[in-house]
Motif scaffolding. Sequence first.
Motif, PDB file in Angstrom:
ATOM      1  N   ALA A 136     -12.322 -11.256  57.745  1.00 40.50           N
ATOM      2  CA  ALA A 136     -12.838 -12.097  56.668  1.00 40.50           C
ATOM      3  C   ALA A 136     -13.683 -13.223  57.248  1.00 40.50           C
ATOM      4  O   ALA A 136     -13.259 -13.915  58.180  1.00 40.50           O
ATOM      5  CB  ALA A 136     -11.699 -12.675  55.833  1.00 40.50           C
ATOM      6  N   TYR A 195     -15.534  -9.619  53.287  1.00 42.99           N
ATOM      7  CA  TYR A 195     -14.480  -8.808  53.896  1.00 42.99           C
ATOM      8  C   TYR A 195     -15.104  -7.713  54.752  1.00 42.99           C
ATOM      9  O   TYR A 195     -16.093  -7.092  54.360  1.00 42.99           O
ATOM     10  CB  TYR A 195     -13.618  -8.140  52.825  1.00 42.99           C
ATOM     11  CG  TYR A 195     -12.854  -9.090  51.939  1.00 42.99           C
ATOM     12  CD1 TYR A 195     -11.659  -9.671  52.367  1.00 42.99           C
ATOM     13  CD2 TYR A 195     -13.317  -9.385  50.665  1.00 42.99           C
ATOM     14  CE1 TYR A 195     -10.953 -10.528  51.537  1.00 42.99           C
ATOM     15  CE2 TYR A 195     -12.611 -10.241  49.829  1.00 42.99           C
ATOM     16  CZ  TYR A 195     -11.434 -10.814  50.271  1.00 42.99           C
ATOM     17  OH  TYR A 195     -10.742 -11.654  49.449  1.00 42.99           O
ATOM     18  N   ALA A 204      -7.351  -9.311  48.731  1.00 44.12           N
ATOM     19  CA  ALA A 204      -7.062  -8.835  50.087  1.00 44.12           C
ATOM     20  C   ALA A 204      -5.914  -7.836  50.079  1.00 44.12           C
ATOM     21  O   ALA A 204      -5.912  -6.853  50.837  1.00 44.12           O
ATOM     22  CB  ALA A 204      -6.747 -10.017  50.996  1.00 44.12           C
TER      23      ALA A 204
END
Length: 224
Positions: free
Chosen positions: A137, A163, A210
Amino acid sequence: MTRLRFHRAAVLVLLAGALTPLAHAVDENEPLSMVFESSPEPGQRPDEAPVLAFRIAQRCTLFLARVDDIRRNKSHMGNLTRMLPTVHATPRRVESLRGGDAVPWVRDALLATRRYGFDALAEAPPAAGLARRQLGAEVSLRLAHAWSVDLNLVSHVAIKVDYRLPGGATVSRQYHGMGTRANWASANGEFMAVLNLGLEEAVRGMVNDAERLCDGRPLPPEAP
């Protein structure tokens, strides 16, 4: 309320307004501490069922490859509006809030994702590539602003996250967080606390995405 009590209450209100400049700790020449503190875990009462901690990720590693501050004005963190102690609360003056280095502040909030079950590491992903249940990230701070509203403090924080997924694919998302709390003394620490609430909410939105990416699930479409 009797007439005497009414007059006493009015005097107390006027004194509070007059003493506010002496009580507050906001100083335009003194930057905020830029220290991140997480909200406390849910409390537990002896006579209630156990409180479950908010854990959504299991064995997911998050590599924080880079944290940047891309705000146009990196030293300005918001403003405090001083009001006259009158019925209509006429603005008297506006004071600017200064901040220090925001990059460590954001990084500490990201490392605090360990409380949600992530293995958060402040280092680059391995050169050999990411394995399953690993994410890279790159995070950019786009907005961090706090201001006074009547008897409250409010904050708005926005971060952008790029990401990096196993296999080399990338996906970007932006997250916003709002914080609010009572304003007792217009102190630097109170403004820092409400900024922490906004940043924590933005990071919590990142945590939800995430976790989906770690499970190999696609993210929902971005809002228009």
